[in-house]
Design an enzyme around this catalytic site. Structure first.
Site, PDB file in Angstrom:
ATOM      1  N   SER A  18       0.836  -1.209   0.000  1.00 28.24           N
ATOM      2  CA  SER A  18       0.000   0.000   0.000  1.00 28.24           C
ATOM      3  C   SER A  18       0.863   1.249   0.000  1.00 28.24           C
ATOM      4  O   SER A  18       1.952   1.268   0.562  1.00 28.24           O
ATOM      5  CB  SER A  18      -0.907   0.030   1.222  1.00 28.24           C
ATOM      6  OG  SER A  18      -1.599   1.264   1.253  1.00 28.24           O
ATOM      7  N   LYS A  70      -4.347  -6.676   3.391  1.00 27.00           N
ATOM      8  CA  LYS A  70      -4.366  -5.529   2.469  1.00 27.00           C
ATOM      9  C   LYS A  70      -5.799  -5.203   2.037  1.00 27.00           C
ATOM     10  O   LYS A  70      -6.176  -4.027   1.915  1.00 27.00           O
ATOM     11  CB  LYS A  70      -3.485  -5.820   1.237  1.00 27.00           C
ATOM     12  CG  LYS A  70      -3.571  -4.751   0.139  1.00 27.00           C
ATOM     13  CD  LYS A  70      -2.988  -3.422   0.583  1.00 27.00           C
ATOM     14  CE  LYS A  70      -3.404  -2.166  -0.146  1.00 27.00           C
ATOM     15  NZ  LYS A  70      -3.641  -2.088  -1.501  1.00 27.00           N
ATOM     16  N   HIS A 102      -7.347  -3.373   4.796  1.00 33.53           N
ATOM     17  CA  HIS A 102      -6.791  -2.007   4.755  1.00 33.53           C
ATOM     18  C   HIS A 102      -7.609  -1.152   3.788  1.00 33.53           C
ATOM     19  O   HIS A 102      -7.999  -0.028   4.097  1.00 33.53           O
ATOM     20  CB  HIS A 102      -5.321  -2.053   4.322  1.00 33.53           C
ATOM     21  CG  HIS A 102      -4.762  -0.726   3.880  1.00 33.53           C
ATOM     22  ND1 HIS A 102      -5.040  -0.177   2.642  1.00 33.53           N
ATOM     23  CD2 HIS A 102      -3.986   0.176   4.527  1.00 33.53           C
ATOM     24  CE1 HIS A 102      -4.452   1.001   2.538  1.00 33.53           C
ATOM     25  NE2 HIS A 102      -3.801   1.237   3.667  1.00 33.53           N
ATOM     26  N   ASN A 103      -7.888  -1.705   2.626  1.00 31.58           N
ATOM     27  CA  ASN A 103      -8.638  -0.939   1.633  1.00 31.58           C
ATOM     28  C   ASN A 103     -10.086  -0.704   2.057  1.00 31.58           C
ATOM     29  O   ASN A 103     -10.632   0.359   1.810  1.00 31.58           O
ATOM     30  CB  ASN A 103      -8.589  -1.641   0.270  1.00 31.58           C
ATOM     31  CG  ASN A 103      -7.294  -1.360  -0.459  1.00 31.58           C
ATOM     32  OD1 ASN A 103      -6.263  -1.195   0.171  1.00 31.58           O
ATOM     33  ND2 ASN A 103      -7.329  -1.303  -1.772  1.00 31.58           N
ATOM     34  N   GLU A 132      -9.890   1.986   4.342  1.00 29.93           N
ATOM     35  CA  GLU A 132      -9.600   3.191   3.526  1.00 29.93           C
ATOM     36  C   GLU A 132     -10.910   3.770   2.960  1.00 29.93           C
ATOM     37  O   GLU A 132     -11.146   4.979   3.021  1.00 29.93           O
ATOM     38  CB  GLU A 132      -8.638   2.787   2.406  1.00 29.93           C
ATOM     39  CG  GLU A 132      -8.307   3.861   1.383  1.00 29.93           C
ATOM     40  CD  GLU A 132      -7.458   3.288   0.233  1.00 29.93           C
ATOM     41  OE1 GLU A 132      -6.422   2.661   0.489  1.00 29.93           O
ATOM     42  OE2 GLU A 132      -7.856   3.460  -0.940  1.00 29.93           O
TER      43      GLU A 132
HETATM   44  C1  6PG Z   1      -3.184   1.531  -1.523  1.00 28.52           C
HETATM   45  C2  6PG Z   1      -4.492   1.794  -2.196  1.00 28.52           C
HETATM   46  C3  6PG Z   1      -4.485   1.211  -3.545  1.00 28.52           C
HETATM   47  C4  6PG Z   1      -5.438   1.875  -4.472  1.00 28.52           C
HETATM   48  C5  6PG Z   1      -6.799   1.324  -4.424  1.00 28.52           C
HETATM   49  C6  6PG Z   1      -7.882   2.349  -4.589  1.00 28.52           C
HETATM   50  O1  6PG Z   1      -3.264   0.970  -0.452  1.00 28.52           O
HETATM   51  O2  6PG Z   1      -2.158   1.879  -2.081  1.00 28.52           O
HETATM   52  O3  6PG Z   1      -5.541   1.264  -1.464  1.00 28.52           O
HETATM   53  O4  6PG Z   1      -4.626  -0.157  -3.400  1.00 28.52           O
HETATM   54  O5  6PG Z   1      -5.429   3.252  -4.349  1.00 28.52           O
HETATM   55  O6  6PG Z   1      -6.827   0.459  -5.510  1.00 28.52           O
HETATM   56  O7  6PG Z   1      -9.029   1.653  -4.721  1.00 28.52           O
HETATM   57  P1  6PG Z   1     -10.319   2.160  -5.417  1.00 28.52           P
HETATM   58  O8  6PG Z   1      -9.999   2.458  -6.864  1.00 28.52           O
HETATM   59  O9  6PG Z   1     -11.241   1.021  -5.273  1.00 28.52           O
HETATM   60  O10 6PG Z   1     -10.721   3.396  -4.695  1.00 28.52           O
END
Ligand code: 6PG
Length: 470
Positions: A128, A183, A186-187, A190
């Site tokens: 990430s 991960k 994590h998303n 996020e």
């Molecule tokens: C990270 C982000 C990365 C990316 C996602 C965004 O941890 O570096 O989470 O994985 O920015 O793919 O996801 P979306 O396009 O679904 O918002």
């Protein structure tokens, strides 16, 4: 001279990761399906660095020290399986493939088994931090065969982000797909964290009628306190940016239709599958779906065209800060709880304090707050839920009235605030010793003879009532 590691897939993330590895003095061979990208990369910033290019898989594999360590930096999905098939005939027993993309953890488990049968190792690794993180130090979540991982540990720790006290944001997560699972969560977090920030912006703009510049100052101020984080920091920065074409604030010129690549959806589906309660993560995915139906929303706004308006209290902004904080605690609590359930189900033995530490820097949700989560888990490693740990439980008690008021304000002003509302509902549900599921069970038993348990009997016993007679 052979390279210590290879990287296949020179997209933006692949290029940044390769440069990061080379910048740390590790000799790396890069390769890409199309020659053009490799050439462009080599002509770019690789001057003076220990980077070598290979133009065929054979040359690529032959350029690596044994056991070969190959990072795949490819789009998640069938492309990874295709690459594995192409590499298979060229590899020897003990070689290691490392998938650093956003792969679905069940695919990683499957690939792990498949490669094990062939005498190879597969290290599913969550990375990430986006492009800059990959270049300057990402958060790294590796999993798979531990012994094989140990052979890349030094490189991964060297290239990873470091916490303010110098610890590497990289540590072995556990077996098979656990790294990609972590991960994925994590998303999911996020998504929820972003949605909470967006709802705070929405409330300030729509309910409080503040200007972008006033909102910007609030975020900048929050970033000096307990909400200090990358996402709050970039939000404040975004609000300062002018559109080159019109001179307006750029944020006002951006269409309110969110994209998504699917990891938030995966997290939500995992929550449903395992029976975990992660409403804020799921609501954040629905909020993106809601944003995507822009034309329908525009039409509907003309049908229901009266916009409710209710006065806000003088301490609205202080209350909002408390609500953002409390909501944030709840969405992290949901994510960590999901990992706990998955860990127990899969026998991963996840270390939650360690996970909080490796999200402390480098990744998108990096924040000071993760230090507190680490401390909470260090103190109470077996706690059921983060909101029950000492610090967070006291903070939620303090924030509760403001948090509730903000949700009331949002609803009274007709603002769409699904994440805020879901966090207070989550809190209220989790702290309720009795919920109306007794009636629900009665209904199920009434129409479908699904049976119910009784408050005064052994929970193993099930009862049925004949509710209607024919
Ligand atoms: C990270 C982000 C990365 C990316 C996602 C965004 O941890 O570096 O989470 O994985 O920015 O793919 O996801 P979306 O396009 O679904 O918002």
């Amino acid at each position: 001279m052979k390279s210590v590691i290879g990287l296949y897939g020179l997209g933006v993330m692949g290029q940044s990761l390769a440069l990061n590895i080379a910048n740390h003095g590790y000799r790396i061979t890069v390769c890409n399906r199309s020659r053009g990208k490799t050439d462009a990369f080599m002509e770019g910033k690789t001057g003076g660095l220990p980077v070598e290019a290979a133009y065929s898989l054979e040359d690529f594999v032959a350029s690596l020290e044994k056991p070969r360590r190959i990072i795949l930096m490819l789009t998640a999905g069938p492309v990874i399986d295709q690459a594995i098939e192409q590499f298979l005939p060229l590899l020897d027993e003990g070689d290691i493939l490392i998938d650093c993309g956003n792969s679905f953890y069940k695919d990683t488990i499957r690939r792990n088994r498949y490669l094990k049968e062939k005498g190879l190792h597969f290290i599913g690794t969550g990375v990430s931090g986006g492009e800059m993180g990959a270049l300057l130090g990402p958060s790294i979540m590796p999993s798979g065969d531990r012994e094989a991982y140990e052979t890349v540990d030094e490189i991964f720790r060297a290239i990873s982000a470091k916490t303010p006290s110098g610890e590497a944001c990289c540590s072995y997560i556990g077996p098979d797909g656990s790294g990609h699972y972590v991960k994925m969560v994590h998303n999911g977090i996020e998504y929820a964290d972003i949605q909470i920030i967006c709802e705070a912006y929405h409330l300030m703009k729509t309910a409080a009628g503040m200007t972008n510049s006033q909102i910007q100052q609030v975020f900048a101020e929050w970033n000096k306190g307990r909400l200090h984080s990358y996402l709050i920091e970039i939000t404040a920065d975004i609000l300062t940016r002018k559109d080159e074409k019109t001179g307006n604030d750029l944020v006002d010129m951006i269409l309110d239709r969110a994209g998504q690549k699917g990891t938030g959806k995966w997290t939500s589906m995992e929550g449903l599958d395992i029976g975990a309660v992660i409403p804020t993560i799921a609501e954040s995915v629905f909020a993106r779906n809601m944003s995507a139906i822009k034309e329908e929303r525009v039409k509907t706004s003309q049908v229901f065209d009266s916009h409710p308006k209710a006065p806000l209290g003088d301490d609205f902004l202080e209350q909002l800060e408390e609500a953002v904080y409390a909501a944030k605690v709840c969405c992290y609590a949901q994510g960590f709880r999901l990992m706990k359930e998955a860990s127990e189900e899969n026998g991963w033995n996840l270390n939650y304090g360690e996970i909080a530490l490796l999200w402390r820097a480098g990744c998108i949700i990096r924040a000071d707050f993760l230090e507190d989560i680490k401390k909470a888990y260090d103190k109470e490693p077996d706690c059921q839920n983060l909101i029950l740990t000492e610090k967070f439980r006291e903070e939620l008690k303090t924030a509760e009235a403001s948090w509730r008021q903000i949700v009331v304000d949002g609803i009274a002003n007709g603002c769409y605030i699904p994440a805020f509302a879901s966090t207070i509902n989550y809190f209220d549900g989790y702290r309720s010793s009795r919920l109306p599921a007794n009636l629900l069970q009665a209904q199920r038993d009434y129409f479908g003879a699904h049976t119910y348990q009784r408050v005064d009997a052994d929970p193993k016993e099930y009862f049925h009532t004949v509710w209607e007679t024919v």
